[in-house]
Write a protein that holds these residues in place. Sequence first.
Motif, PDB file in Angstrom:
ATOM      1  N   CYS A  79       7.899  -0.591 -16.575  1.00 17.52           N
ATOM      2  CA  CYS A  79       7.563   0.798 -16.924  1.00 17.52           C
ATOM      3  C   CYS A  79       8.684   1.391 -17.769  1.00 17.52           C
ATOM      4  N   PRO A  95       6.303   5.382 -17.431  1.00 18.93           N
ATOM      5  CA  PRO A  95       6.905   5.703 -16.132  1.00 18.93           C
ATOM      6  C   PRO A  95       6.193   6.846 -15.394  1.00 18.93           C
ATOM      7  N   PHE A 186      11.347  -0.063 -13.198  1.00 16.16           N
ATOM      8  CA  PHE A 186      11.729   1.025 -14.095  1.00 16.16           C
ATOM      9  C   PHE A 186      13.158   0.761 -14.572  1.00 16.16           C
TER      10      PHE A 186
END
Length: 589
Positions: A79, A95, A186
């Motif tokens: 992400c 995200p 992330f």
Amino acid sequence: MELTDNRFVTEWINEVIAMTQPDETVWIDGSEEQLAKLRLEAVKTGEIIKLNEKELPGCFLHRSDPRDVARVEERTFICTKDPSGAGPTNNRMAPEEMYGKLRDICTGAMRGRTMYVIPYSLGVIGSEFAKYGIELTDSVYVVLSMAIMTHMGKEVYKALGSGSDFIKGLHTKAKLDPEQRYIAHFPEDKTIISVNSAYGGNVLLGKKCFALRMASVSGRDENRLAEHMLILEVEDPKGRVRYLSAAFPSACGKTNLAMLVPPEIYRDKGWKIRCVGDDIAWLKPGEDGRLWAVNPENGFFGVLPGTNERSNPNALAAIKKNTLYTNVVLTKENTVWWERLDGNPPRGAVNWKGEPWDPDDGSSGAHPNSRFTTPAVNCPCLSREYFNPVGVPISAIVFGGRRTKTAPLVYQSRDWTHGVFAGSIMASETTAAAAGAVGVVRRDPMAMLPFCGYDMGDYWRHWLNMGAGLEKAPKIFSVNWFRKNDDGSFIWPGFGENIRVLEWILARCFDEVEADISPLGFIPKVSDINTDGLDISPEALERLLSADKSLWESECGEIREFYSKFGGKLPEELLRQLEILENNVGTME
Ligand code: OXD
Ligand code: MN
């Protein structure tokens, strides 16, 4: 009791508590006392089963949900804000969108449960290679597994001090709903969130998620590599100790190679093989211009079916104590069994799902991706360098795959760039380690297809740059143990006999043997592969080392197509290498 007042840690934990709402939070300190208590609790709740203490001291069996038995690549996401940050081979989600989904799933997900706070280090705590992580989880199985697989314990907080340089990991089993399963990375936020699974590869966040996906991203910026590689120590009869690292796609015998037992004829001469790592290598240039490697893990998470006295006696010895088994057969005697352990499937046992199992009914007793989780120190051939904080110097990098016809037993790349090309065109027949079809050929560059946390074109560029910065770069080789005769039988005996190929590889690294030039690269002269004591004719060996023109023509076509996915990110140098290969194939007989 809270074990740190680092506000980056405590503020984040408080946020997660507010969202997931566990009944209780337990700070894991890494002590045996605490782990023993958790094991007892997990036995009481049925999450793990205590195995026969006499036969398998300190061992337990865990069964995962039958819909949750392997990594789920289609539900694994990188992400990044940048739409092109993940590249064409990863799933990407923005995200905010992923955080939104995860927030819905996580809200209240730990109600009625305990949340554990696991501090862990990848690499020896305090070493130059070390990176730290904290995993929050509602699974005791995860705690017990992370205790085996990582350098886990409260010392991590000391090493971290008041800093924020750690990877935040949140795992909740939630409802184990496969439709809502997400393994989300992330990289910009140094965060991993994994929900609705309890299978090791998806939830032991220190492993594939951090040590490969996140660490590959930070490696790009820190002049390091985080690779899906074993690390092997080879001592020859002259007492010279050398190291190689090798990348193979999942379940191509990587753990077996990492713990190889040389055949008697080699042992008698004084050859010794020791294991530094079986799955992951972190590499960086040393001041001496060589590439140095560590295994960031502290245990082995290996596939059981096919593990036996012949394929991997060291692993068999390692898993006799303090081991967590997942999804294997449980016998009447409270021991374990899996396919191809021996020719004696147990009677009156239960299969991996806990159902009565009749070995004659054709079903398998253990899941094809059943696993052991065992501490590295259990391995009888563990290298003394395993805990060396500076790592080991790598002489050779080996790329391998499972190819029935196409790839020769071994060839050496002409130089680093050609070696990066060889890694980028790796392909293998798929196995049960990941969910999906088994036996299909898929391209798996550097065995990193499911594990590279950013655009693979950029990753190859990083590999090329790394090599350019190394004064004494390792030599690069490609191997294939899996070539078959037309009748379907393997030509090469494999297993311990693979040392014969390693011997040639190391001889090439130290300019001790000549080679022939082939369209693919350097190949051994047939007489330079030691076949003493092996039932293999020079003709068969020649066949093993050969490459078929029409197969390589179609291979080149497939590579071109694969490369086209990467658009402008594909390094020019690799395209040049493909052209050279195409020309060379054109000259084949
Ligand atoms: C593993 C894998 O579990 O590569 O090591 O899938
Ligand atoms: Mn692996």
